[in-house]
Write an enzyme that holds these catalytic residues in place. Sequence first.
Site, PDB file in Angstrom:
ATOM      1  N   TYR A  17      42.256  43.139  37.177  1.00  0.00           N
ATOM      2  CA  TYR A  17      43.149  42.217  36.469  1.00  0.00           C
ATOM      3  C   TYR A  17      44.023  42.942  35.441  1.00  0.00           C
ATOM      4  CZ  TYR A  17      40.481  38.268  38.380  1.00  0.00           C
ATOM      5  OH  TYR A  17      39.894  37.368  39.209  1.00  0.00           O
TER       6      TYR A  17
ATOM      7  N   LYS B 157      30.295  46.501  44.769  1.00  0.00           N
ATOM      8  CA  LYS B 157      30.609  46.709  46.192  1.00  0.00           C
ATOM      9  C   LYS B 157      30.586  48.214  46.424  1.00  0.00           C
ATOM     10  CE  LYS B 157      31.978  45.012  50.186  1.00  0.00           C
ATOM     11  NZ  LYS B 157      31.084  44.245  51.037  1.00  0.00           N
TER      12      LYS B 157
ATOM     13  N   ASP C 222      28.856  40.434  48.284  1.00  0.00           N
ATOM     14  CA  ASP C 222      28.806  39.450  49.373  1.00  0.00           C
ATOM     15  C   ASP C 222      27.402  38.857  49.502  1.00  0.00           C
ATOM     16  OD1 ASP C 222      28.435  42.124  49.932  1.00  0.00           O
ATOM     17  OD2 ASP C 222      29.363  42.091  51.904  1.00  0.00           O
TER      18      ASP C 222
ATOM     19  N   ASP D  94      34.508  36.586  38.013  1.00  0.00           N
ATOM     20  CA  ASP D  94      35.363  35.397  38.027  1.00  0.00           C
ATOM     21  C   ASP D  94      34.914  34.467  39.155  1.00  0.00           C
ATOM     22  OD1 ASP D  94      37.408  33.653  37.577  1.00  0.00           O
ATOM     23  OD2 ASP D  94      39.028  35.027  38.102  1.00  0.00           O
TER      24      ASP D  94
ATOM     25  N   ASP E 221      32.154  30.930  38.842  1.00  0.00           N
ATOM     26  CA  ASP E 221      32.551  29.583  39.280  1.00  0.00           C
ATOM     27  C   ASP E 221      31.613  29.067  40.368  1.00  0.00           C
ATOM     28  OD1 ASP E 221      34.598  29.419  37.502  1.00  0.00           O
ATOM     29  OD2 ASP E 221      36.136  28.934  38.979  1.00  0.00           O
TER      30      ASP E 221
END
Length: 360
Positions: free
Chosen positions: A139, A187, A219, A243, A247
């Site tokens: 980001y 990852k 994942d 992020d 959620d």
Amino acid sequence: MAEPKVVVLPGDGIGPEVVEQAVRVLIAVAPDVAVEERLIGGAALDAVGHPLPQETLDACLRCNAVLLGAVGGPKWDCIQPVELRPEVGGLLALRKALRLNANLRPVRTFPALAAASPLKAENALVDLVVVRELTGGIYFGRPRERREGGRVAVDTCLYSVDEVEAVAHVAFRLASQRRRRVTSVDKANVLETSRLWRETVERVSSAYPEIELEHMLVDNCAMQLVRNPRRFDVILTENLFGDVLSDEAAVLTGSLGMLPSASLRTGQGSSPFGLYEPAHGSAPDIAGTGRANPLATVLSVAMLLRTSLARPEAADRVERAVERVLDAGVRTADLAEAGQAWVGTREMGDALLADLKLGR
Ligand code: NAD
């Protein structure tokens, strides 16, 4: 700590409604705390022409903690330039200016609300915290650009050892007050930043021998959150993964109106400065109707008391009051089952204050 100061930023939509009740609770359990209210978001833009007035920022830089409601709404959605929009020029700019690098989002189901969870009964009682790095990663990395006449786009994911260490310490310290388990999510089978992340977290973990550390690919974590969320205690992860996962974890409790959050500036000892806010937005669809659930903001006050003001007893009192009020069957509209009676925002605040007055 002598006379701690909390700056309150009610913001837009239901923000002022939920913050009002949360401040009543804060004053009830910590009457010596000085509370100062300031403008942010669309309300600030309308009043003084900017979503983050300098005066608000100055007040935030001089206090121990900030309590925020929510910002934004349809009235300001299309304002140009985007830097004047409440979310971009208000909240994101504030988080950046305050250098808040660790975001904590606890996800806990209250037993009285287990039926609202989308999970099967045996999985419904979740109690985990997502610790997300907030100021690094893809980001913020540069370059971020279009090339070849706009047909190719580039974002850059960048992490330094210092950035990872800072947020890893937050996760390990938090785990030491909980069930002593950190799941670091990355990852590392593909990304170089994830390999650096994993090595660094592994090294930080040696300072916390009592904490069990596991590494998990993002994942797999996304899947385990739905299949078996009770296996998690503290999930530590980088900005983008956090992020998405926070959620996903948020829906496990069944109601957005119950989820608090904290964004901390780490590296300042045991009571870091923080911005505390509900995970939900300004809910323009119900603003002004008195139906908003204030509990996410009230639970954010509990986090504020525990983390930035080092008042764990006061924080426990707030959380126990929420639990007892729910156990007694008091519900706002978003929590009520079909046909169940519900109360408004202020009445929920009244119920909490009545419980706290009993001195429990
Ligand atoms: P939202 O979280 O405001 O609302 C989503 C849904 O949940 C709505 O139906 C709303 O009524 C309900 N809801 C949310 N909080 C509730 C509460 N406390 N009690 C009862 N019901 C509640 O998300 P949205 O509709 O996508 O966004 C609305 C505005 O809020 C937008 O302008 C958005 O940019 C802004 N927003 C702000 C923040 C923030 O300030 N941190 C976060 C998210 C969205």
